[in-house]
Scaffold this active site. Structure first.
Site, short mmCIF file in Angstrom:
data_model
loop_
_atom_site.label_atom_id
_atom_site.label_comp_id
_atom_site.label_asym_id
_atom_site.label_seq_id
_atom_site.Cartn_x
_atom_site.Cartn_y
_atom_site.Cartn_z
N HIS A 109 -14.13 16.52 -59.13
CA HIS A 109 -15.20 16.05 -58.25
C HIS A 109 -15.52 17.11 -57.21
O HIS A 109 -14.64 17.86 -56.78
CB HIS A 109 -14.87 14.70 -57.61
CG HIS A 109 -13.64 14.66 -56.76
ND1 HIS A 109 -13.65 15.03 -55.43
CD2 HIS A 109 -12.35 14.29 -57.02
CE1 HIS A 109 -12.44 14.86 -54.91
NE2 HIS A 109 -11.63 14.42 -55.86
N GLU B 264 -16.89 10.94 -56.04
CA GLU B 264 -15.62 10.35 -56.46
C GLU B 264 -14.93 9.66 -55.29
O GLU B 264 -14.27 8.63 -55.46
CB GLU B 264 -14.69 11.44 -57.04
CG GLU B 264 -13.46 10.91 -57.74
CD GLU B 264 -12.25 10.70 -56.82
OE1 GLU B 264 -11.30 10.02 -57.23
OE2 GLU B 264 -12.26 11.24 -55.67
N GLU B 265 -15.08 10.24 -54.10
CA GLU B 265 -14.37 9.72 -52.93
C GLU B 265 -15.02 8.47 -52.34
O GLU B 265 -14.49 7.88 -51.41
CB GLU B 265 -14.27 10.81 -51.85
CG GLU B 265 -13.52 12.06 -52.27
CD GLU B 265 -12.02 11.86 -52.38
OE1 GLU B 265 -11.54 10.71 -52.24
OE2 GLU B 265 -11.33 12.86 -52.63
N ASP C 162 -17.14 16.40 -54.28
CA ASP C 162 -17.22 15.85 -52.92
C ASP C 162 -15.85 15.84 -52.26
O ASP C 162 -14.82 15.95 -52.93
CB ASP C 162 -17.80 14.43 -52.95
CG ASP C 162 -16.97 13.47 -53.79
OD1 ASP C 162 -16.49 13.88 -54.87
OD2 ASP C 162 -16.79 12.31 -53.38
N ASP D 177 -8.05 18.84 -52.75
CA ASP D 177 -8.72 17.62 -53.29
C ASP D 177 -10.22 17.75 -53.16
O ASP D 177 -10.80 17.20 -52.25
CB ASP D 177 -8.19 16.39 -52.55
CG ASP D 177 -8.71 15.10 -53.17
OD1 ASP D 177 -9.20 15.14 -54.30
OD2 ASP D 177 -8.63 14.05 -52.52
N HIS E 230 -6.79 14.21 -48.14
CA HIS E 230 -7.26 13.24 -47.15
C HIS E 230 -6.49 13.37 -45.82
O HIS E 230 -6.36 12.42 -45.08
CB HIS E 230 -7.14 11.78 -47.66
CG HIS E 230 -7.85 11.53 -48.96
ND1 HIS E 230 -8.15 10.27 -49.42
CD2 HIS E 230 -8.34 12.38 -49.89
CE1 HIS E 230 -8.77 10.36 -50.60
NE2 HIS E 230 -8.89 11.63 -50.90
N GLU F 105 -7.24 16.67 -60.57
CA GLU F 105 -6.81 16.14 -59.26
C GLU F 105 -5.40 16.66 -58.95
O GLU F 105 -4.62 16.94 -59.85
CB GLU F 105 -6.76 14.60 -59.29
CG GLU F 105 -8.10 13.92 -59.43
CD GLU F 105 -8.82 13.72 -58.10
OE1 GLU F 105 -8.33 14.21 -57.07
OE2 GLU F 105 -9.88 13.07 -58.13
ZN LIG Z 1 -9.64 13.76 -55.48
#
Ligand SMILES: [Zn+2]
Length: 381
Positions: A78, A142-143, A80, A110, A354, A167
């Site tokens: 992903h 995706e997030e 984003d 990520d 995150h 990932e």
């Molecule tokens: Zn991710």
């Protein structure tokens, strides 16, 4: 034009903001990242198809194809990132910072950083070597909504025989994760003066019965379902947010509860939701009050790729690790829907995702590039 160096690609991708969020004040497009990737992949000989999302034209997926044939490999990621905690970062989240043998920046692990690594892996091969296609899939959102992967799945075309989603898993193959649902229960009663209960219908008291039923339901689900491959072996239901009423001397007229559920592979979001709906209906009748169940997000299904699938076996052999289960949800169920054998395997650790000061360790880079080259060698050449 020659491709920029690996570090420079990392740095350029990190400098292009592509936050996705269910909060409109954070949400951004991802076209800058998609267009940059398309430029580099075109340079490498890929045919690039940028597909704006039907749900949002400021966002797009990229499908880049090298070679052709009925089999082949998808390397997916992903584009984003999550929002960042302002003030909690030591460095600028949008500036690649190399320190302590790590690259720091939002999306380093990520997972925008996966793309320079797969590009590095591809440069070792000649375009004419490919007997089966190599497909790079770069998704949007995706997030947040997972709409990028949802639209790829809805388009229906199988992309390849195998898919690896990069990932952060510390280069260990993952073949299972739980699903996720976020739901809201809204109890609509009637307010009135607290001195006489007959003047209203107390939503907070009805919510008490809802809560008891919800926790009973959780106990039943956990007694019936468990999988020792997961650190938390049972399905979970977390009460996350409740709000109701305004004053102690007013009958509470309205109350809302928000919760999430994470079901195990083999459990179906829809089935569990229907059962929940029926149980709430019963509480509603018993308490003579209006109760509505509403989804806060489109859920993501639990994911499981069979232990004996060719891709799982190949990944275990090449990585030297047995396939595992993780606690976070990915786009894997959507790619699997297209009939592809799918695993999750990529560089970096989910512990750094995150988080402020997100980083990827430089020592993960070479092993990841080599591992991707082995996948390409086995599947495409
Ligand atoms: Zn991710």
């Amino acid at each position: 034009m020659p491709l920029p160096s690996l570090k420079s690609q990392f740095s350029q991708l990190i400098s292009l903001p592509s936050i996705s969020s269910v909060s409109p004040e954070w949400d951004q497009g991802n076209l800058n990242v998609i267009n940059q990737l398309a430029e580099w992949l075109t340079e490498l000989g890929f045919d690039c198809d940028v597909r704006p999302l039907e749900s949002n034209p400021n966002k797009a997926n990229l499908i880049a194809v090298l070679g052709s044939g009925p089999g082949g490999l998808v390397l997916a990621g992903h584009t984003d990132t999550v929002p960042y905690d302002e003030g909690k970062w030591i460095s600028d989240p949008f500036k690649l910072t190399e320190q302590d043998d790590r690259y720091y920046g939002l999306g380093t692990c990520d997972m925008k950083g996966f793309f320079p690594l797969l590009i590095e892996a591809v440069t070792a091969f000649d375009k004419s070597d490919f007997k089966q296609p190599l497909i790079v899939l770069a998704t949007a959102d995706e997030e947040s909504s997972m709409n990028g992967a949802r639209e790829i799945a809805a388009s229906g075309a199988p992309l390849a025989r195998y898919a690896v989603i990069g990932e952060p898993t510390g280069l260990r193959p993952i073949r299972m994760h739980k699903g996720i649902m976020m739901e809201s229960i809204r109890v609509q009663g009637r307010s009135g003066h607290s001195s006489n209960p007959a003047l209203g219908n107390n939503a907070l008291e009805a919510m008490h019965h809802v809560l008891v039923d919800l926790l009973d339901f959780r106990t039943e689900l956990q007694a019936q379902n468990s999988n020792p491959a997961f650190k938390t072996a049972v399905p979970t239901l977390n009460l996350g947010h409740i709000h109701g009423g305004d004053n102690p001397n007013r009958i509470c007229g309205y109350c809302e509860l928000q919760f999430d559920m994470r079901l195990l592979p083999g459990m179906c979001n829809e089935t569990v939701r229907n059962t929940l709906q029926q149980r709430l209906q019963r509480v509603s009748e018993q308490q003579n009050i209006d109760i509505q169940l509403q989804s806060l997000i489109h859920g993501v299904a639990a994911f499981s790729e069979p232990a004996d699938s060719e891709l799982v076996r190949m990944a275990e052999k090449l990585s030297g690790h047995s396939a595992e289960a993780v606690a976070f949800a990915t786009e894997a169920p959507f790619l699997q829907q297209l009939g592809m054998q799918t695993i999750v395997l990529g560089p970096g650790s989910i512990d750094q995702a995150h988080q402020p000061d997100e980083f990827i360790e430089l020592r993960q880079i070479d092993p990841c590039v080599k591992l991707l080259q082995q996948f390409i060698q086995h599947i495409c050449l």
